[in-house]
Design an enzyme around this catalytic site. Sequence first.
Site, PDB file in Angstrom:
ATOM      1  CD  GLN A   1       7.290   0.111   0.234  1.00 48.28           C
ATOM      2  OE1 GLN A   1       7.306  -1.101   0.080  1.00 48.28           O
ATOM      3  NE2 GLN A   1       6.237   0.744   0.741  1.00 48.28           N
TER       4      GLN A   1
ATOM      5  CB  SER B   1      -0.946  -5.210   7.748  1.00 46.23           C
ATOM      6  OG  SER B   1      -1.294  -4.056   7.031  1.00 46.23           O
TER       7      SER B   1
ATOM      8  CG  HIS C   1      -3.066   0.963   5.064  1.00 53.06           C
ATOM      9  ND1 HIS C   1      -3.132  -0.052   5.991  1.00 53.06           N
ATOM     10  CD2 HIS C   1      -2.005   0.669   4.270  1.00 53.06           C
ATOM     11  CE1 HIS C   1      -2.168  -0.921   5.758  1.00 53.06           C
ATOM     12  NE2 HIS C   1      -1.462  -0.512   4.725  1.00 53.06           N
TER      13      HIS C   1
ATOM     14  CB  ALA D   1      -4.188  -6.450   6.471  1.00 53.12           C
TER      15      ALA D   1
ATOM     16  N   GLY E   1       3.702   5.523   3.128  1.00 52.36           N
ATOM     17  CA  GLY E   1       3.973   5.796   4.543  1.00 52.36           C
ATOM     18  C   GLY E   1       5.465   5.777   4.843  1.00 52.36           C
TER      19      GLY E   1
ATOM     20  CG  MET F   1       1.098  -5.218  -0.022  1.00 55.32           C
ATOM     21  SD  MET F   1       2.360  -6.487  -0.038  1.00 55.32           S
ATOM     22  CE  MET F   1       2.895  -6.474   1.642  1.00 55.32           C
TER      23      MET F   1
HETATM   24  O1  PAF Z   1       4.109  -0.945   1.529  1.00 51.47           O
HETATM   25  C1  PAF Z   1       3.397  -1.828   1.014  1.00 51.47           C
HETATM   26  O2  PAF Z   1       2.309  -2.162   1.503  1.00 51.47           O
HETATM   27  C2  PAF Z   1       3.873  -2.530  -0.250  1.00 51.47           C
HETATM   28  O3  PAF Z   1       5.239  -2.726  -0.228  1.00 51.47           O
HETATM   29  C3  PAF Z   1       3.422  -1.821  -1.531  1.00 51.47           C
HETATM   30  C4  PAF Z   1       4.043  -0.445  -1.672  1.00 51.47           C
HETATM   31  C5  PAF Z   1       1.912  -1.708  -1.568  1.00 51.47           C
HETATM   32  C6  PAF Z   1       3.864  -2.639  -2.743  1.00 51.47           C
HETATM   33  O4  PAF Z   1       3.315  -3.914  -2.728  1.00 51.47           O
END
Ligand code: PAF
Length: 286
Positions: free
Chosen positions: A156, A194, A37, A32, A150, A30
């Site tokens: 997630q 972020s 990342h 930032a 991550g 997303m």
């Molecule tokens: O972890 C994130 O930054 C978000 O949840 C993702 C996986 C990019 C989905 O928008």
Amino acid sequence: MQIVSTKKELQDLVKACKTEGKTIGLVPTMGALHQGHASLVKRAVEDNDICIVSVFVNPTQFNNKEDLAKYPRNIERDAQLLSSIGAHYVFAPTPEEMYSKEEMNSTFNFDFAGLDRVMEGKMRPGHFNGVVQVVSKLFYLTQPDKAYFGEKDFQQLAIIHHMVERSSMAGTFGHLQIIDCPIVREESGLALSSRNERLSAEEKETALAISKTLFESLKWAKMEGATVQAVQQRVIDTINAVPGLEVEYYEIVDQTTLLTTDTFNHAIGCVTVYCGPVRLIDNIKY
Ligand code: PAF
């Protein structure tokens, strides 16, 4: 490095890569971007012929409008970082490009097998529906061989594994492999996020108590007679005793089922803490 903003451009370049027999690594983000990342992108660059990074603040996964509005955005800086570490393509669509009106305004239905009923899912209703919606769309568009996520967002990651396992039964995502990448921390221990950009210098100092307590809890778990419940409560009490911090939840759960457990075997502790107005998450494996 090329930045594309439409699904058509993305699909065309994916098709060209596939025709040339190139492997594709996808890093959904997303924006930032920070060194956490960067570690995912570096791995994707190393493992694949082509690395695609998506930069999209996905509105459907925010159940709080203010949080969405305040989410940091800086595509120029993100592009600079991504180019310096060898990403090949950045996909940065607008919400209107990504979703139809109908998709934007309805909940994406998905059978989470209960993985969404705990922790983040309980606190942020609909959040994971939005995550699965956007990630599955990104998978369809980029047809990656590998996708990198991550471990900081542990729930997630568990849900994405579940989604891919379910879908590959139906042959949807081919041989897509999900690559789990470890949390990257500042030297101080603070998990990179972020959202850290929204912390004042003082709040950043205060937030250190979160990771410090989690690491301490590894020792508490090894003490004679230690129980999951007692360690869980001690983590909550220790963090809450720090002025400026407020625990939303700390749960020690099984790493696969995300259900509460009474053993430290294969367990992970996941925490969400408000540091002033900023909601931070972190976790530790026992
Ligand atoms: O972890 C994130 O930054 C978000 O949840 C993702 C996986 C990019 C989905 O928008």
